[in-house]
Enzyme design. Structure first.
Site, PDB file in Angstrom:
ATOM      1  N   ARG A  28       0.921  -1.339  -0.031  1.00 20.51           N
ATOM      2  CA  ARG A  28       0.061  -0.106   0.216  1.00 20.51           C
ATOM      3  C   ARG A  28       1.111   1.291   0.020  1.00 20.51           C
ATOM      4  NH1 ARG A  28      -3.728   1.656   5.030  1.00 20.51           N
ATOM      5  NH2 ARG A  28      -1.760   2.804   5.697  1.00 20.51           N
ATOM      6  N   CYS A  61       0.120   5.522   0.545  1.00 20.77           N
ATOM      7  CA  CYS A  61      -0.754   6.657   1.066  1.00 20.77           C
ATOM      8  C   CYS A  61      -0.319   7.752   0.746  1.00 20.77           C
ATOM      9  CB  CYS A  61      -1.300   6.449   2.569  1.00 20.77           C
ATOM     10  SG  CYS A  61      -2.385   7.403   3.225  1.00 20.77           S
TER      11      CYS A  61
END
Length: 133
Positions: free
Chosen positions: A106, A108
């Site tokens: 991931r 962000c």
């Protein structure tokens, strides 16, 4: 390439913009970015950032399911877009509850603005295994 196909479902939000909800290329599914929009009403849901993150994850799971996958279990990569990094911990709570002990890779990032002035958007990549599903 003939092994590329758009994925569309009524279980995730759609609009008149020129993009697919998802695109399957062989064993890989690329899911477009989603905000916290209810697919039935086409409206941003009420609720706090955790509720909104949950809706975004539901939308992504619906596209993966439509492509023949197993919802969030097949997601291997996610990008999270937040308009305020102060929401980071609460988004992580909702995200972690859905992905559990083996979450996908991931990134962000904080962005200045998102469509419809939502606070969170996610896009995803899923691995679907056998492309003959």
């Amino acid at each position: 390439m003939s092994d590329i196909a758009p994925i569309e479902t009524d279980d995730a939000p759609s609009n008149d913009n020129p993009y697919s909800q998802g695109v399957r290329a062989g064993d890989t599914l690329y899911v477009s970015g989603y905000g916290p929009v209810d697919p039935e009403t086409g409206e941003v849901i009420d609720g706090d950032i955790q509720d909104q993150t949950e809706q975004v994850l539901n939308n992504i799971a619906a596209v993966v399911d439509e492509a023949g996958g197993d919802g969030l279990a097949d997601v291997v990569n996610v990008t999270v877009y937040l308009t305020d990094l102060a929401d980071y911990d609460r988004v992580n709570d909702a995200y972690g509850a859905r992905f559990g002990a083996d979450p996908p890779a991931r990134a962000c990032v904080e962005v200045s603005r998102l469509p419809e002035d939502v606070r969170v958007e996610l896009d995803a990549t899923a691995y679907l295994g056998d492309s003959t599903n």
